[in-house]
Write an enzyme that holds these catalytic residues in place. Sequence first.
Site: not given
Length: 623
Positions: A27, A539
């Site tokens: 992009c 986590h």
Amino acid sequence: MMKYQEFNQQIIDLIGGKNNIQAVVHCMTRLRFTLKDKRKAKTEEIKNLKGVIDVVDNNVAYQIIVGTHVNDVYKELIDMLGISTGEEGSQKRKNKNFVKAALDVVSESMNPILEPIICAGLLAAFLSIVSLTGLISPESPTYQIFDALRNAVFYFLPIFMAMSCAKRLGVSPYLAVALAATILSGSINGVEGLSLFTIPLPQITYSNSFIPILLAVWFMGYVTKIVKRIVPTALQYFLTPLLIMVVMLPATLLVFGPLGFYLGEGIIAFFNLLMKYVGSWFVMMLYSALQPFIIMLGAGNFIMPVVASLIASNGYDPAFISSCTISDIAVGGAMLGYFLRTKNSKQKQLFGTVTLSAILGVTEPAIYGVFVKFRRPFVAVMIGGGLGGLFAGITGVKAYSIAWGLFGLPAYIGAGDFKNLWLMVSAVIISFVGAAIVSYILGVPSEDDSAEKESPGEITGENPNFRTISLSTAAEGQLVQLTEVKDQAFSTGALGKGVGIIPKKDTIYAPVDGEVAAVFPTKHAIGIKGDQGEEVLIHIGIDTVKLEGEHFQVMVNQGDVVKRGQKLAIVDFESIVDDGYDPTVIVIITNTNDYLDVIPEGSKQVHIDDPIMNIVLEQEQSK
């Protein structure tokens, strides 16, 4: 000689080799990979490459942000991989539902054709300025020749989309363009009273549109596979193109043309109604405030098809392109506030650089290099961008073409509409100044949060110049060193120092007193801002983001105040293991660099309230 050969080779090696790359597109600033196995990609090592701004891994794609020269990098990368751009989308994407896949195709098909669209938009602004000065008359041949370029880009938009989408989906781009050119021909485009096989066809104007050809090319991919399967190899060169086109032309005129036309009209009608009954001010304020979050999700270009439809229908976009520019300038303002506030020379250089790039319309360096780390600039952009968007919406600012950033402002002149331009300039100034003031007031966290208070978790040693913060365990089980964790991003310490815990029970505890800073939507990670300024990330498991919250029961919300040892979550680790995931709980200090050191405990069995690491702080010297 390839300019980026060495750089691309490093990316290929670190991403798992050529065989791990299923597809790649680009992009405005990033390479977007579809990988066969994301676990093979060494994300932190890629982040450390010279020329890489950041890496974003989400459900849309594995994205490597390299900057506005990405097109040149991409061209050489494709050559080195030995694939044509037409193969990019031919593979199936895993773990993605239909809606995400469709949005992915639309977004990635729009990216390559933004160049001519932006060119046409800026050319329109330039012609308006020149004609108003009297240097060239709109009736002159010179004006009309250049205006023909502007008109041609939008008139032949189906051809550009056919080429781009065909490459993305692995369809022959030449057959796709032939189909687009056919429906744009004078005998079909906008012609009334047509019929096919005695079936009446609705009058449809295919020029300036993209949805009909997008749907047709998508269907062409399936037709191509079927035809190649049934036609003998010896006859494929002759019969395959003919059979594809014999099927596709009727299908487009009878099904995809009308479907795409009415779908496009529906999209335009929806946003027109939204702006009529709710107000364009609301849409512009909301999008201007939230665009950085949308960019972080890799969804920044999903509005481009809507914008193209609005401009093709109305001659202008009443909301989105203006909001993009206002938000980009607000990002630049937030970074200027940090630039003026910080006393750190290294940070000042960073903030100055990303300020300029954001003002010019490229905000990824600021968002991934600063916003994600400090987070407070998001507040500044939400306030500054929201105020600018509100002003633009109330005053009815319109974007006459697709062009954003500082250099895109002439596109707001339109047909001599200088009032519209000055209103847009005012909106931009409001967003820039507002964001700059807010970010300056909020300050740079790493510098402003240095003063610490005494707490139960703080231990003062014999050396009066140092003190230590102790963290207790987040789970009961076997404590292991971070280097033993089977995740490159954590084991290298790139995200911060910490420890791993192989859990024996299903409860997750708060290791410090503080406030819950974040609870990830997938429930696999919890962030806590400790009372001493320590930023703790818990986590739970490795790659468990893919479970999308299954087997997790989180008991706290963002903003909750928690105490050391308080239950944060219940996790079904047995089911996580059965699903093939590593259950290791990782606890790291994400702002490790703010301290003298973070010292983990040795490997051992840990129970509730047992220490797992110590943070060493330097005591303020007495004056």
